[in-house]
Design an enzyme around this catalytic site. Structure first.
Site, PDB file in Angstrom:
ATOM      1  N   HIS A  42      -5.046 -57.274 -31.890  1.00 39.72           N
ATOM      2  CA  HIS A  42      -5.627 -56.750 -32.953  1.00 39.72           C
ATOM      3  C   HIS A  42      -6.766 -55.901 -32.901  1.00 39.72           C
ATOM      4  O   HIS A  42      -7.955 -56.454 -32.472  1.00 39.72           O
ATOM      5  CB  HIS A  42      -5.717 -57.686 -34.166  1.00 39.72           C
ATOM      6  CG  HIS A  42      -6.399 -57.342 -35.563  1.00 39.72           C
ATOM      7  ND1 HIS A  42      -7.417 -57.674 -36.015  1.00 39.72           N
ATOM      8  CD2 HIS A  42      -5.586 -56.388 -36.441  1.00 39.72           C
ATOM      9  CE1 HIS A  42      -7.672 -57.187 -37.364  1.00 39.72           C
ATOM     10  NE2 HIS A  42      -6.460 -56.246 -37.465  1.00 39.72           N
ATOM     11  N   HIS A  84     -12.411 -49.544 -37.981  1.00 36.51           N
ATOM     12  CA  HIS A  84     -11.903 -50.084 -38.935  1.00 36.51           C
ATOM     13  C   HIS A  84     -12.641 -49.745 -40.279  1.00 36.51           C
ATOM     14  O   HIS A  84     -11.645 -49.344 -41.268  1.00 36.51           O
ATOM     15  CB  HIS A  84     -11.786 -51.525 -38.683  1.00 36.51           C
ATOM     16  CG  HIS A  84     -11.211 -52.308 -39.773  1.00 36.51           C
ATOM     17  ND1 HIS A  84     -11.802 -52.827 -41.037  1.00 36.51           N
ATOM     18  CD2 HIS A  84     -10.059 -52.704 -40.087  1.00 36.51           C
ATOM     19  CE1 HIS A  84     -11.011 -53.292 -41.878  1.00 36.51           C
ATOM     20  NE2 HIS A  84      -9.870 -53.289 -41.138  1.00 36.51           N
TER      21      HIS A  84
HETATM   22  O1  G3P Z   1      -2.277 -54.784 -38.380  1.00 37.02           O
HETATM   23  C1  G3P Z   1      -2.597 -55.588 -39.307  1.00 37.02           C
HETATM   24  C2  G3P Z   1      -4.086 -55.551 -39.800  1.00 37.02           C
HETATM   25  O2  G3P Z   1      -4.999 -54.499 -38.837  1.00 37.02           O
HETATM   26  C3  G3P Z   1      -4.391 -55.015 -41.179  1.00 37.02           C
HETATM   27  O3  G3P Z   1      -5.514 -55.547 -41.612  1.00 37.02           O
HETATM   28  O4  G3P Z   1      -7.827 -54.853 -42.405  1.00 37.02           O
HETATM   29  O5  G3P Z   1      -7.470 -55.700 -39.874  1.00 37.02           O
HETATM   30  O6  G3P Z   1      -6.613 -53.586 -40.604  1.00 37.02           O
HETATM   31  P1  G3P Z   1      -6.964 -54.753 -41.007  1.00 37.02           P
HETATM   32 CA    CA Z   2      -5.655 -52.448 -38.731  1.00 32.37          CA
END
Ligand code: G3P
Ligand code: CA
Length: 292
Positions: A42, A84
């Site tokens: 992630h 992000h």
């Molecule tokens: O890939 C799932 C996740 O990234 C979604 O939430 O806020 O971390 O982008 P976020």
């Molecule tokens: Ca994400």
């Protein structure tokens, strides 16, 4: 409408898209048959290196993790960058470098300005000087490691046309050829409109809708999304089974990826639900727990 009825009613629409989308049926049902889910790093392996940087891609590679997730946004002068938040404040030194530019929105800065920022020191001194990568730079690094990409279009409402632009960059960098479409690329977003647009522009690209739509709404999403990617907090055995019972735009069962899972107990729980993928800041912990 029951999943099988939906599948039957959409079969006639699938021919062209299925030809464009050479994903192995075996992969599409891997979790359903009891095999381990995919493990996705992630924002890169972001527990071990600053999120969404090239160092986080490297960290995932060093752990042997094949899939990397990222977040794509756009600068004021139209460059796609990997970050992000919609602000540069948390993960760069923008506040220090540009003290008069609050609230430091990504879309208020040029690519050259963002390229000056330190995107690593907030995480730790070892990462001082890490940069916010452009999408091209990020793709090159993922390619360098022979990894695969779960690309999130972040905040698309802020960046009109970002879907077409993202696909253009992916195409320019060779990410829309058959091998990539067959198993190295998924484009996802929390915005249903954005995912639908990606599907309409490039029907051969695998797509995912982030969130937890009611099961009753899943048939509508199954027209353009191959996955429903959901927070582990809102997942259940019944929800995963219900989603996977529907057929996606390429004639295969919808998949479910769970996020963001960072401990072994939760990894085993969602694996028990039959998810197809687990998205994690600590992908090594998840891999160890689920045995992939
Ligand atoms: O890939 C799932 C996740 O990234 C979604 O939430 O806020 O971390 O982008 P976020
Ligand atoms: Ca994400």
């Amino acid at each position: 409408m029951h999943a099988r009825a939906v599948a039957a009613s959409t079969t006639a629409l699938l021919g062209t898209a299925a030809l464009l989308f050479p994903i192995s049926p075996a992969r599409a049902t891997a979790a359903a048959d009891g095999s381990a889910p995919l493990v996705i790093a992630h924002r890169g392996a972001s527990a071990y290196a600053p999120e969404n940087t090239l160092a986080a891609v490297d960290a995932a590679a060093e752990l042997g993790i094949r899939w990397v997730e990222n977040d794509v946004q756009r600068t004021r002068d139209g460059e796609l960058v990997v970050l992000h938040d919609d602000s540069l404040r948390r993960t760069t030194d923008a506040e220090e470098v540009f003290p008069d530019r609050a609230p430091w929105k990504v879309g208020d800065f040029t690519a050259a300005e963002i390229a000056r920022l330190d995107a690593g020191s907030w995480f730790g001194p070892a990462y001082e000087g890490a940069r916010v990568p452009t999408l091209e730079q990020f793709l090159h690094r993922v390619d360098h490691h022979h990894q695969k990409l779960l690309l999130e279009i972040k905040n698309p409402e802020l960046y009109p046309g970002i879907e077409r632009q993202t696909l253009k960059v992916l195409g320019n960098e060779g990410w829309l050829d058959r091998p990539h479409r067959a198993g190295r690329l998924i484009v996802q977003s929390f915005s249903a409109d954005s995912v639908r647009t990606v599907h309409e522009l490039k029907p051969g690209v695998k797509t995912g809708l982030l969130g937890t739509p009611p099961v009753a709404d899943v048939p509508a999403h199954a027209g353009y999304a191959d996955q429903i990617n959901t927070s582990h907090r809102s997942l259940s055995l019944a929800y995963v089974a219900s989603v996977q019972a529907f057929t996606g735009p390429h004639g295969r069962p919808l998949e479910v990826f769970a996020w963001t899972v960072d401990d072994a107990e939760t990894a085993r729980r969602v694996t028990g639900y039959g998810v197809d993928g687990v998205i994690s800041n600590r992908p090594d912990v998840v891999r160890e727990a689920v045995g992939r």
